[in-house]
Design a protein around this motif. Structure first.
Motif, PDB file in Angstrom:
ATOM      1  N   THR A   3      46.133  58.563  42.107  1.00  0.00           N
ATOM      2  CA  THR A   3      45.739  57.768  43.260  1.00  0.00           C
ATOM      3  C   THR A   3      44.310  58.127  43.621  1.00  0.00           C
ATOM      4  O   THR A   3      43.989  59.296  43.831  1.00  0.00           O
ATOM      5  CB  THR A   3      46.657  58.064  44.456  1.00  0.00           C
ATOM      6  N   THR A   4      43.479  57.114  43.692  1.00  0.00           N
ATOM      7  CA  THR A   4      42.083  57.337  44.032  1.00  0.00           C
ATOM      8  C   THR A   4      41.790  56.768  45.415  1.00  0.00           C
ATOM      9  O   THR A   4      42.582  56.006  45.964  1.00  0.00           O
ATOM     10  CB  THR A   4      41.152  56.652  43.009  1.00  0.00           C
ATOM     11  N   PHE A   5      40.668  57.160  45.941  1.00  0.00           N
ATOM     12  CA  PHE A   5      40.257  56.630  47.235  1.00  0.00           C
ATOM     13  C   PHE A   5      40.140  55.115  47.170  1.00  0.00           C
ATOM     14  O   PHE A   5      40.594  54.409  48.070  1.00  0.00           O
ATOM     15  CB  PHE A   5      38.922  57.248  47.666  1.00  0.00           C
ATOM     16  N   PHE A   6      39.570  54.605  46.098  1.00  0.00           N
ATOM     17  CA  PHE A   6      39.376  53.161  45.972  1.00  0.00           C
ATOM     18  C   PHE A   6      40.715  52.430  45.934  1.00  0.00           C
ATOM     19  O   PHE A   6      40.877  51.402  46.586  1.00  0.00           O
ATOM     20  CB  PHE A   6      38.548  52.831  44.721  1.00  0.00           C
ATOM     21  N   SER A   7      41.687  52.965  45.179  1.00  0.00           N
ATOM     22  CA  SER A   7      42.984  52.291  45.112  1.00  0.00           C
ATOM     23  C   SER A   7      43.690  52.324  46.467  1.00  0.00           C
ATOM     24  O   SER A   7      44.332  51.354  46.861  1.00  0.00           O
ATOM     25  CB  SER A   7      43.869  52.910  44.032  1.00  0.00           C
ATOM     26  N   GLU A   8      43.563  53.431  47.193  1.00  0.00           N
ATOM     27  CA  GLU A   8      44.149  53.516  48.537  1.00  0.00           C
ATOM     28  C   GLU A   8      43.451  52.545  49.488  1.00  0.00           C
ATOM     29  O   GLU A   8      44.092  51.899  50.315  1.00  0.00           O
ATOM     30  CB  GLU A   8      44.031  54.941  49.084  1.00  0.00           C
ATOM     31  N   PHE A   9      42.133  52.444  49.365  1.00  0.00           N
ATOM     32  CA  PHE A   9      41.368  51.526  50.202  1.00  0.00           C
ATOM     33  C   PHE A   9      41.781  50.085  49.940  1.00  0.00           C
ATOM     34  O   PHE A   9      41.982  49.314  50.875  1.00  0.00           O
ATOM     35  CB  PHE A   9      39.866  51.719  49.933  1.00  0.00           C
ATOM     36  N   MET A  10      41.917  49.721  48.691  1.00  0.00           N
ATOM     37  CA  MET A  10      42.317  48.351  48.343  1.00  0.00           C
ATOM     38  C   MET A  10      43.736  48.059  48.827  1.00  0.00           C
ATOM     39  O   MET A  10      44.020  46.964  49.306  1.00  0.00           O
ATOM     40  CB  MET A  10      42.195  48.123  46.835  1.00  0.00           C
ATOM     41  N   SER A  11      44.612  49.020  48.714  1.00  0.00           N
ATOM     42  CA  SER A  11      45.981  48.845  49.199  1.00  0.00           C
ATOM     43  C   SER A  11      45.994  48.614  50.709  1.00  0.00           C
ATOM     44  O   SER A  11      46.689  47.728  51.213  1.00  0.00           O
ATOM     45  CB  SER A  11      46.806  50.077  48.840  1.00  0.00           C
ATOM     46  N   ALA A  12      45.217  49.399  51.435  1.00  0.00           N
ATOM     47  CA  ALA A  12      45.138  49.241  52.889  1.00  0.00           C
ATOM     48  C   ALA A  12      44.515  47.899  53.261  1.00  0.00           C
ATOM     49  O   ALA A  12      44.945  47.246  54.219  1.00  0.00           O
ATOM     50  CB  ALA A  12      44.338  50.380  53.491  1.00  0.00           C
ATOM     51  N   ALA A  13      43.506  47.477  52.501  1.00  0.00           N
ATOM     52  CA  ALA A  13      42.854  46.202  52.776  1.00  0.00           C
ATOM     53  C   ALA A  13      43.815  45.040  52.574  1.00  0.00           C
ATOM     54  O   ALA A  13      43.760  44.042  53.300  1.00  0.00           O
ATOM     55  CB  ALA A  13      41.632  46.042  51.884  1.00  0.00           C
ATOM     56  N   LYS A  14      44.708  45.146  51.614  1.00  0.00           N
ATOM     57  CA  LYS A  14      45.696  44.088  51.372  1.00  0.00           C
ATOM     58  C   LYS A  14      46.754  44.044  52.469  1.00  0.00           C
ATOM     59  O   LYS A  14      47.282  42.994  52.794  1.00  0.00           O
ATOM     60  CB  LYS A  14      46.361  44.282  50.014  1.00  0.00           C
ATOM     61  N   GLU A  15      47.099  45.199  53.044  1.00  0.00           N
ATOM     62  CA  GLU A  15      48.119  45.276  54.090  1.00  0.00           C
ATOM     63  C   GLU A  15      47.572  44.924  55.472  1.00  0.00           C
ATOM     64  O   GLU A  15      48.344  44.536  56.344  1.00  0.00           O
ATOM     65  CB  GLU A  15      48.722  46.680  54.131  1.00  0.00           C
ATOM     66  N   ALA A  16      46.299  45.067  55.705  1.00  0.00           N
ATOM     67  CA  ALA A  16      45.711  44.884  57.029  1.00  0.00           C
ATOM     68  C   ALA A  16      46.021  43.519  57.646  1.00  0.00           C
ATOM     69  O   ALA A  16      46.432  43.455  58.802  1.00  0.00           O
ATOM     70  CB  ALA A  16      44.220  45.137  56.983  1.00  0.00           C
ATOM     71  N   PRO A  17      45.849  42.415  56.930  1.00  0.00           N
ATOM     72  CA  PRO A  17      46.163  41.122  57.560  1.00  0.00           C
ATOM     73  C   PRO A  17      47.635  41.012  57.974  1.00  0.00           C
ATOM     74  O   PRO A  17      47.946  40.478  59.026  1.00  0.00           O
ATOM     75  CB  PRO A  17      45.825  40.100  56.472  1.00  0.00           C
ATOM     76  N   ARG A  18      48.518  41.544  57.153  1.00  0.00           N
ATOM     77  CA  ARG A  18      49.936  41.518  57.478  1.00  0.00           C
ATOM     78  C   ARG A  18      50.214  42.269  58.774  1.00  0.00           C
ATOM     79  O   ARG A  18      50.950  41.808  59.633  1.00  0.00           O
ATOM     80  CB  ARG A  18      50.733  42.145  56.340  1.00  0.00           C
ATOM     81  N   LEU A  19      49.628  43.444  58.903  1.00  0.00           N
ATOM     82  CA  LEU A  19      49.821  44.247  60.106  1.00  0.00           C
ATOM     83  C   LEU A  19      49.180  43.595  61.325  1.00  0.00           C
ATOM     84  O   LEU A  19      49.717  43.651  62.424  1.00  0.00           O
ATOM     85  CB  LEU A  19      49.245  45.647  59.904  1.00  0.00           C
ATOM     86  N   TYR A  20      48.047  42.962  61.130  1.00  0.00           N
ATOM     87  CA  TYR A  20      47.338  42.331  62.235  1.00  0.00           C
ATOM     88  C   TYR A  20      48.095  41.121  62.774  1.00  0.00           C
ATOM     89  O   TYR A  20      48.191  40.916  63.979  1.00  0.00           O
ATOM     90  CB  TYR A  20      45.929  41.916  61.775  1.00  0.00           C
ATOM     91  N   PHE A  21      48.640  40.308  61.863  1.00  0.00           N
ATOM     92  CA  PHE A  21      49.288  39.070  62.277  1.00  0.00           C
ATOM     93  C   PHE A  21      50.791  39.197  62.525  1.00  0.00           C
ATOM     94  O   PHE A  21      51.415  38.253  62.986  1.00  0.00           O
ATOM     95  CB  PHE A  21      49.035  37.970  61.234  1.00  0.00           C
ATOM     96  N   ALA A  22      51.378  40.345  62.256  1.00  0.00           N
ATOM     97  CA  ALA A  22      52.822  40.521  62.446  1.00  0.00           C
ATOM     98  C   ALA A  22      53.285  40.187  63.865  1.00  0.00           C
ATOM     99  O   ALA A  22      54.291  39.486  64.028  1.00  0.00           O
ATOM    100  CB  ALA A  22      53.238  41.931  62.049  1.00  0.00           C
ATOM    101  N   PRO A  23      52.588  40.642  64.917  1.00  0.00           N
ATOM    102  CA  PRO A  23      53.047  40.274  66.267  1.00  0.00           C
ATOM    103  C   PRO A  23      52.996  38.773  66.528  1.00  0.00           C
ATOM    104  O   PRO A  23      53.864  38.222  67.189  1.00  0.00           O
ATOM    105  CB  PRO A  23      52.073  41.013  67.194  1.00  0.00           C
TER     106      PRO A  23
END
Length: 54
Positions: A3-23
């Motif tokens: 696991t690299t910083f870049f892969s973790e960053f990309m994973s978080a970037a993909k999840e961010a919209p889901r977390l933002y719009f969930a409510p």
């Protein structure tokens, strides 16, 4: 797999919209459910049940 910083960053970037719009998605579903409940109640299919919790 390492696991690299870049892969973790990309994973978080993909999840961010889901977390933002969930409510908003949840609120939209709740509104649709309430409209459905009111329509059923007005058609005489189900008794009016309170949904608000105080």
């Amino acid at each position: 797999m390492k696991t690299t910083f870049f892969s973790e960053f990309m994973s978080a970037a993909k999840e961010a919209p889901r977390l933002y719009f969930a409510p908003l998605v949840g609120a939209g579903r709740a509104i649709k459910a309430e409209f459905r409940r009111v329509e059923e109640e007005s058609a005489g299919k189900a008794p009016l049940a309170p949904t608000a919790k105080h």
